[in-house]
Write an enzyme that holds these catalytic residues in place. Structure first.
Site, PDB file in Angstrom:
ATOM      1  N   GLU A  99       0.408   4.121  -1.554  1.00 44.27           N
ATOM      2  CA  GLU A  99       1.400   3.371  -2.319  1.00 44.27           C
ATOM      3  C   GLU A  99       1.920   2.183  -1.515  1.00 44.27           C
ATOM      4  O   GLU A  99       2.086   1.076  -2.052  1.00 44.27           O
ATOM      5  CB  GLU A  99       2.559   4.286  -2.715  1.00 44.27           C
ATOM      6  CG  GLU A  99       2.272   5.233  -3.860  1.00 44.27           C
ATOM      7  CD  GLU A  99       1.376   6.411  -3.485  1.00 44.27           C
ATOM      8  OE1 GLU A  99       0.945   7.126  -4.411  1.00 44.27           O
ATOM      9  OE2 GLU A  99       1.102   6.605  -2.282  1.00 44.27           O
ATOM     10  N   ASP A 113      -1.229 -16.255  -5.548  1.00 45.40           N
ATOM     11  CA  ASP A 113      -1.245 -16.852  -6.888  1.00 45.40           C
ATOM     12  C   ASP A 113      -0.180 -17.929  -7.033  1.00 45.40           C
ATOM     13  O   ASP A 113      -0.423 -18.974  -7.667  1.00 45.40           O
ATOM     14  CB  ASP A 113      -1.030 -15.750  -7.925  1.00 45.40           C
ATOM     15  CG  ASP A 113      -1.000 -16.289  -9.340  1.00 45.40           C
ATOM     16  OD1 ASP A 113      -2.044 -16.806  -9.791  1.00 45.40           O
ATOM     17  OD2 ASP A 113       0.060 -16.203  -9.993  1.00 45.40           O
TER      18      ASP A 113
END
Length: 305
Positions: A99, A113
């Protein structure tokens, strides 16, 4: 998915890192001054990381759904590199290292991005686990030295050869997994005086004396009555842990009268006589129970041991 139903909940944490390498100082300046056209990169990436951590099981097939109870994200800029560090915590049966690494990866991808319109040469590198805590590896050193154990099966039918012992052998198998030396194994009838005399006889010769059988409610179940009067110090927490673990798996576990306590420097346990009851009792308290021998030998009792 790996079967984790035999495990117990513990506090588990993991910290992971990812590095985003920028190609020019102007990108660093835009990050620091919050002038990136797509918005606040650090906050957006952190938010994406939080969602990623909580949804790891939907992306990684063998990851279990688990309660995420804490997540923290930190950033550090050194030269043209942005260091992402994320810490995840849970109280559960399995760890959170995947995780944490998943969260670090998504944070890095989100930064990529958002920054690609102003920097075409960004590189993501070094996604890795920095450290984890709370699983089996955190308790592997609970055995302070090579310990010895003696297992006693209390059963009229088994001592008469009418049934085969499986519970005692299951206990032996568990002890061997934790490097406990099996010094003795025997089968005796459900007789109060025999059970008690064995405790006096063996408590000076082994570290751990485990009885299996005779903890139920039938008239011949007398193991608790034999042991309780002679134990010098009861350990209710062990008894509670065994019953709680069993009750989570089958409703009749509340009827068991498991016993735990010390006789001199020997830890005495009285566990159920059924195979599943014995296995589950051992799973409930091992290896954490072995910490008791550090305390008996004078070590400080604290949560970080």
């Amino acid at each position: 998915m790996v079967d984790i139903t035999h495990k117990i909940n513990t506090l588990r944490s993991a910290t992971a890192q990812a590095i985003v390498k920028l190609s020019k100082a102007e990108t660093v300046e835009a990050l620091q001054k919050n002038t990136v056209p797509k918005g606040n990169v650090f906050e957006m990436a952190k938010t994406a990381g939080l969602f990623a951590v909580k949804n790891t099981h939907t992306s990684i097939p063998d990851c279990h759904p688990l309660p995420i109870e804490y997540t923290a994200v930190d950033y550090k800029i050194e030269g043209l590199s942005v260091f992402i560090e994320i810490t995840v915590k849970t109280v559960y049966k399995t760890g959170v290292e995947v995780e944490a690494m998943h969260g670090a990866s998504i944070i890095a991808l989100t930064m990529y991005d958002m920054l690609k319109p102003i920097d075409k040469e960004i590189e993501i590198s070094t996604v890795k686990l920095l450290h984890k805590k709370g699983g089996k590896s955190s308790f592997k050193d609970q055995n302070p030295a090579r310990l010895s154990a003696h297992i006693i099966v209390c059963s009229d039918s088994i001592s008469e050869g009418k049934k085969e012992d499986r519970a005692g052998k299951a206990i032996i198998e568990k002890l061997q997994q934790h490097d406990v030396q099996i010094q003795g194994y025997e089968i005796i009838p459900d007789d109060l005086e025999t059970i008690r005399s064995k405790a006096f006889e063996l408590s000076d010769t082994v570290n751990l004396l485990i009885y299996t059988g005779g903890t139920g409610l039938s008239m011949r179940d007398v193991t608790p009555e034999a042991l309780e009067p002679i134990l010098e110090r009861r350990i209710p927490g062990i008894e509670e842990a065994i019953r709680k673990y069993g009750q989570d798996r089958m409703p009749y576990a509340m009827l068991s009268r498991s016993v735990a306590g010390t006789l001199g420097n020997c830890l005495v346990l009285a566990l159920p006589g059924s195979t599943n009851g014995a296995k589950e009792s051992m799973d409930a308290v091992f290896p954490h129970l072995l910490h008791v021998f550090k305390i008996l030998r004078g070590a400080q009792h604290n949560a970080n041991d």
